[in-house]
Design a protein around this motif. Structure first.
Motif, PDB file in Angstrom:
ATOM      1  N   THR A  82       0.832  -1.205   0.000  1.00  0.00           N
ATOM      2  CA  THR A  82       0.000   0.000   0.000  1.00  0.00           C
ATOM      3  C   THR A  82       0.870   1.260   0.000  1.00  0.00           C
ATOM      4  OG1 THR A  82      -0.177  -0.152   2.415  1.00  0.00           O
ATOM      5  CG2 THR A  82      -1.944  -1.136   1.116  1.00  0.00           C
ATOM      6  N   THR A  83       1.994   1.221   0.704  1.00  0.00           N
ATOM      7  CA  THR A  83       2.897   2.375   0.714  1.00  0.00           C
ATOM      8  C   THR A  83       3.495   2.604  -0.667  1.00  0.00           C
ATOM      9  OG1 THR A  83       3.458   2.024   3.045  1.00  0.00           O
ATOM     10  CG2 THR A  83       4.968   3.351   1.740  1.00  0.00           C
ATOM     11  N   SER A  84       3.901   1.516  -1.335  1.00  0.00           N
ATOM     12  CA  SER A  84       4.458   1.630  -2.679  1.00  0.00           C
ATOM     13  C   SER A  84       3.423   2.195  -3.648  1.00  0.00           C
ATOM     14  CB  SER A  84       4.949   0.265  -3.163  1.00  0.00           C
ATOM     15  OG  SER A  84       5.413   0.334  -4.492  1.00  0.00           O
ATOM     16  N   GLY A  91       2.397  10.360  -4.921  1.00  0.00           N
ATOM     17  CA  GLY A  91       3.647  11.091  -4.788  1.00  0.00           C
ATOM     18  C   GLY A  91       4.005  11.344  -3.343  1.00  0.00           C
ATOM     19  N   PRO A  92       5.281  11.596  -3.059  1.00  0.00           N
ATOM     20  CA  PRO A  92       5.732  11.746  -1.670  1.00  0.00           C
ATOM     21  C   PRO A  92       5.281  13.047  -1.017  1.00  0.00           C
ATOM     22  CG  PRO A  92       7.537  12.166  -3.179  1.00  0.00           C
ATOM     23  CD  PRO A  92       6.393  11.691  -4.018  1.00  0.00           C
ATOM     24  N   ASN A  93       4.823  14.046  -1.790  1.00  0.00           N
ATOM     25  CA  ASN A  93       4.441  15.345  -1.226  1.00  0.00           C
ATOM     26  C   ASN A  93       2.936  15.542  -1.139  1.00  0.00           C
ATOM     27  OD1 ASN A  93       7.172  16.217  -1.021  1.00  0.00           O
ATOM     28  ND2 ASN A  93       7.175  16.650  -3.222  1.00  0.00           N
ATOM     29  N   TYR A  94       2.177  14.460  -1.305  1.00  0.00           N
ATOM     30  CA  TYR A  94       0.712  14.579  -1.287  1.00  0.00           C
ATOM     31  C   TYR A  94       0.202  14.855   0.121  1.00  0.00           C
ATOM     32  CZ  TYR A  94      -4.214  13.465  -1.985  1.00  0.00           C
ATOM     33  OH  TYR A  94      -5.588  13.520  -2.034  1.00  0.00           O
ATOM     34  N   HIS A  95      -0.814  15.717   0.225  1.00  0.00           N
ATOM     35  CA  HIS A  95      -1.452  16.022   1.505  1.00  0.00           C
ATOM     36  C   HIS A  95      -2.969  15.870   1.358  1.00  0.00           C
ATOM     37  CE1 HIS A  95       2.082  17.716   3.601  1.00  0.00           C
ATOM     38  NE2 HIS A  95       2.440  18.125   2.395  1.00  0.00           N
ATOM     39  N   TRP A  96      -3.568  15.231   2.355  1.00  0.00           N
ATOM     40  CA  TRP A  96      -5.020  15.183   2.409  1.00  0.00           C
ATOM     41  C   TRP A  96      -5.535  16.497   2.992  1.00  0.00           C
ATOM     42  CZ3 TRP A  96      -2.161  10.763   3.117  1.00  0.00           C
ATOM     43  CH2 TRP A  96      -2.523   9.651   2.339  1.00  0.00           C
ATOM     44  N   VAL A  97      -6.572  17.039   2.390  1.00  0.00           N
ATOM     45  CA  VAL A  97      -7.123  18.319   2.831  1.00  0.00           C
ATOM     46  C   VAL A  97      -8.600  18.135   3.166  1.00  0.00           C
ATOM     47  CG1 VAL A  97      -7.595  20.717   2.231  1.00  0.00           C
ATOM     48  CG2 VAL A  97      -5.500  19.616   1.411  1.00  0.00           C
ATOM     49  N   THR A  98      -8.961  18.451   4.407  1.00  0.00           N
ATOM     50  CA  THR A  98     -10.367  18.428   4.825  1.00  0.00           C
ATOM     51  C   THR A  98     -10.889  19.857   4.756  1.00  0.00           C
ATOM     52  OG1 THR A  98      -9.968  16.547   6.312  1.00  0.00           O
ATOM     53  CG2 THR A  98     -11.967  17.839   6.682  1.00  0.00           C
ATOM     54  N   LYS A  99     -11.880  20.081   3.919  1.00  0.00           N
ATOM     55  CA  LYS A  99     -12.392  21.434   3.681  1.00  0.00           C
ATOM     56  C   LYS A  99     -13.705  21.671   4.438  1.00  0.00           C
ATOM     57  CE  LYS A  99     -10.269  21.787  -0.912  1.00  0.00           C
ATOM     58  NZ  LYS A  99     -10.496  22.057  -2.355  1.00  0.00           N
ATOM     59  N   VAL A 100     -13.903  22.929   4.818  1.00  0.00           N
ATOM     60  CA  VAL A 100     -15.121  23.334   5.524  1.00  0.00           C
ATOM     61  C   VAL A 100     -15.762  24.476   4.745  1.00  0.00           C
ATOM     62  CG1 VAL A 100     -16.091  24.251   7.656  1.00  0.00           C
ATOM     63  CG2 VAL A 100     -14.180  22.639   7.753  1.00  0.00           C
ATOM     64  N   TYR A 101     -17.067  24.365   4.506  1.00  0.00           N
ATOM     65  CA  TYR A 101     -17.808  25.391   3.772  1.00  0.00           C
ATOM     66  C   TYR A 101     -18.940  25.927   4.640  1.00  0.00           C
ATOM     67  CZ  TYR A 101     -15.458  23.318  -0.282  1.00  0.00           C
ATOM     68  OH  TYR A 101     -14.520  22.830  -1.155  1.00  0.00           O
ATOM     69  N   LEU A 102     -19.174  27.240   4.535  1.00  0.00           N
ATOM     70  CA  LEU A 102     -20.312  27.867   5.195  1.00  0.00           C
ATOM     71  C   LEU A 102     -21.419  28.034   4.165  1.00  0.00           C
ATOM     72  CD1 LEU A 102     -18.521  30.676   7.278  1.00  0.00           C
ATOM     73  CD2 LEU A 102     -18.878  28.272   7.856  1.00  0.00           C
ATOM     74  N   ASN A 103     -22.510  27.330   4.357  1.00  0.00           N
ATOM     75  CA  ASN A 103     -23.627  27.389   3.422  1.00  0.00           C
ATOM     76  C   ASN A 103     -24.640  28.414   3.920  1.00  0.00           C
ATOM     77  OD1 ASN A 103     -25.285  26.794   1.270  1.00  0.00           O
ATOM     78  ND2 ASN A 103     -26.214  24.995   2.250  1.00  0.00           N
ATOM     79  N   GLY A 104     -24.192  29.657   3.936  1.00  0.00           N
ATOM     80  CA  GLY A 104     -25.047  30.737   4.411  1.00  0.00           C
ATOM     81  C   GLY A 104     -24.208  31.865   4.962  1.00  0.00           C
ATOM     82  N   PRO A 105     -24.810  32.973   5.266  1.00  0.00           N
ATOM     83  CA  PRO A 105     -24.063  34.129   5.782  1.00  0.00           C
ATOM     84  C   PRO A 105     -23.684  33.945   7.254  1.00  0.00           C
ATOM     85  CG  PRO A 105     -26.396  34.651   5.653  1.00  0.00           C
ATOM     86  CD  PRO A 105     -26.234  33.294   5.037  1.00  0.00           C
TER      87      PRO A 105
END
Length: 256
Positions: A82-84, A91-105
């Motif tokens: 799995t590591t390979s 790629g070795p520089n990949y980052h997982w990004v968890t995003k947050v959205y505001l659905n309103g003012p």
């Protein structure tokens, strides 16, 4: 002089046997070397239960080959595959990004709408990082949510994920199926805590959809490593999961 642990000693002897075979063999061995076979016999390990393949890099003929084509449980060595694959595809520089959205003012610290959390498959989104995310949201002015918390975990094709376990232990943390929005490995920690009046059981983190039924009885006497008698029975009723914690536990063992 430091005393060697028996398991470390056995592993050292096994490694020595294999190293000796590599040093002295120029052709593949269809059977186990005598010293290795003797060691396995002393430890009560059937030769048919192990597979060995030792090859020199760039050479087609193996130095040792014992049941090399017999399928085995790969155990932790699966991490190499799995590591390979991850390094090759992401790629070795990949980052997982968890995003947050505001659905309103956002007005006066209150979100007039839903808060959307979009997962990308971060395998290390643990509870401490979740707290940090909440702290960052508060620092940006979000104090209250006048709406729902929407979790978007649609990145992965759930129909392609096999949720069958190899050992039937569906509630073990290591059997958690992949998910785009897993938090804390999708695991709940169950804690037994001795008190003056008995034993309490709590969950970390707490959740409104999980109910604990405490049936643990006190086991008198010293701890003496006797804290393995805890049982768990899990039942699901609609959206509620009930865990009955039973068995006997010595308060002298402290928290577990």
């Amino acid at each position: 002089m430091m005393k060697k642990h028996p398991s470390i000693f056995r592993a050292t002897v096994l490694l020595f046997c294999l190293t000796s075979v590599i040093a002295s063999s120029n052709a593949a061995l269809a059977i186990l070397p005598d010293r290795l076979a003797k060691l396995l016999n002393e430890e009560g390990i059937p030769p048919s239960s192990i597979s060995i393949l030792i090859k020199e890099a760039g050479v087609s003929m193996p130095l040792v080959s014992h049941l090399a084509d017999t399928p085995r449980n790969p155990a932790s060595t699966m991490k190499l595959l799995t590591t390979s694959a991850a390094l090759d595809l992401l790629g070795p520089n990949y980052h997982w990004v968890t995003k947050v959205y505001l659905n309103g003012p956002l007005k006066a610290g209150t979100l007039k709408g839903d808060l959307v959390l979009k997962g990308s498959g971060d395998p290390w989104f643990v509870i401490e990082r979740f707290w940090k995310l909440l702290k960052n949201l508060r620092a940006r002015g979000l104090k209250h949510i006048d709406g729902d918390l929407v979790i978007d975990d649609h990145l992965f094709d759930q129909s392609a994920i096999n949720t069958q376990t190899l050992d039937g232990q569906a509630f073990r943390a290591y059997n958690t199926p992949p998910g785009a929005a897993l938090i804390n490995f999708s695991a709940t920690r169950i804690v037994i805590h001795p008190t003056l009046n008995g034993l309490t059981v709590r969950t970390e983190p707490p959740t409104s959809t999980l109910q604990i039924k405490n049936m643990v009885r006190i086991l008198p006497g010293a701890c003496d490593g006797r804290n393995g008698g805890i049982t768990l029975a899990v039942t699901t009723h609609g959206n509620i999961t009930e865990i009955t914690v039973g068995g006997r536990y010595p308060p002298t063992c402290g928290e577990a």
